[in-house]
Design a protein around this motif. Structure first.
Motif, short mmCIF file in Angstrom:
data_model
loop_
_atom_site.label_atom_id
_atom_site.label_comp_id
_atom_site.label_asym_id
_atom_site.label_seq_id
_atom_site.Cartn_x
_atom_site.Cartn_y
_atom_site.Cartn_z
N TRP A 60 5.27 4.82 -5.88
CA TRP A 60 6.47 4.01 -6.08
C TRP A 60 6.15 2.52 -6.01
O TRP A 60 6.62 1.74 -6.83
CB TRP A 60 7.54 4.36 -5.05
N ARG A 61 5.33 2.14 -5.05
CA ARG A 61 4.94 0.74 -4.91
C ARG A 61 4.18 0.26 -6.14
O ARG A 61 4.45 -0.82 -6.67
CB ARG A 61 4.10 0.53 -3.65
N ARG A 72 4.25 1.47 -9.17
CA ARG A 72 5.03 1.54 -10.42
C ARG A 72 6.25 0.64 -10.43
O ARG A 72 6.67 0.18 -11.49
CB ARG A 72 5.48 2.98 -10.67
N ALA A 73 6.85 0.42 -9.26
CA ALA A 73 8.15 -0.27 -9.26
C ALA A 73 8.27 -1.36 -8.21
O ALA A 73 9.33 -1.97 -8.08
CB ALA A 73 9.26 0.76 -9.09
N GLY A 74 7.23 -1.58 -7.40
CA GLY A 74 7.28 -2.66 -6.42
C GLY A 74 7.66 -2.20 -5.02
O GLY A 74 8.12 -1.08 -4.81
N GLY A 75 7.46 -3.12 -4.09
CA GLY A 75 7.65 -2.80 -2.68
C GLY A 75 9.08 -2.50 -2.27
O GLY A 75 9.33 -1.60 -1.47
N LYS A 76 10.04 -3.25 -2.81
CA LYS A 76 11.45 -3.01 -2.43
C LYS A 76 11.92 -1.64 -2.91
O LYS A 76 12.60 -0.92 -2.19
CB LYS A 76 12.34 -4.11 -3.00
N THR A 77 11.53 -1.29 -4.11
CA THR A 77 11.89 0.02 -4.64
C THR A 77 11.21 1.12 -3.85
O THR A 77 11.83 2.14 -3.54
CB THR A 77 11.52 0.12 -6.13
N ARG A 87 9.72 4.33 -15.93
CA ARG A 87 9.12 3.07 -16.39
C ARG A 87 7.73 3.28 -16.98
O ARG A 87 7.27 2.46 -17.75
CB ARG A 87 8.98 2.10 -15.21
#
Length: 102
Positions: free
Chosen positions: A45-46, A48-53, A99
């Protein structure tokens, strides 16, 4: 080698963790499966979509695990686990895996 989608990793962690705990009668062993899959999914998840996601999906993963317990009293253990695993998988696909689908 193709990567396994994070949705599959997360759902497998929830279902597999419960299955291992149930069949071995060792809750801690099921917890190891749950945690290992959660860490692997969070890394995906980190990336592919960043830390907040990743943080939000990790919170959803933990909430699904916790929420499956009271839900199981109403619908049964397996339906509960499969339901929350499906919900986490859909969320994971929607905000991270989609994504990178090509």
């Amino acid at each position: 080698m193709a990567k396994v989608p994070s949705a599959v990793v997360a759902a497998t962690g929830l279902v597999g963790g419960y299955g291992v705990a149930r069949w071995t009668r060792k809750r801690q062993l099921g917890g190891v499966v749950l945690a290992a899959a959660g860490v692997a999914a969070a890394q995906q998840w980190r990336a592919r979509a960043g830390g907040k996601t990743a943080a939000a999906l990790s919170a959803a993963y933990v909430a699904a695990f916790a929420g499956s317990h009271p839900l199981a009293r109403k619908v049964g253990a397996w339906p509960s686990v499969l339901g929350v695993a499906g919900a986490v998988a859909v969320a994971s696909w929607a905000v991270a895996d989609r994504r990178t689908d090509g």
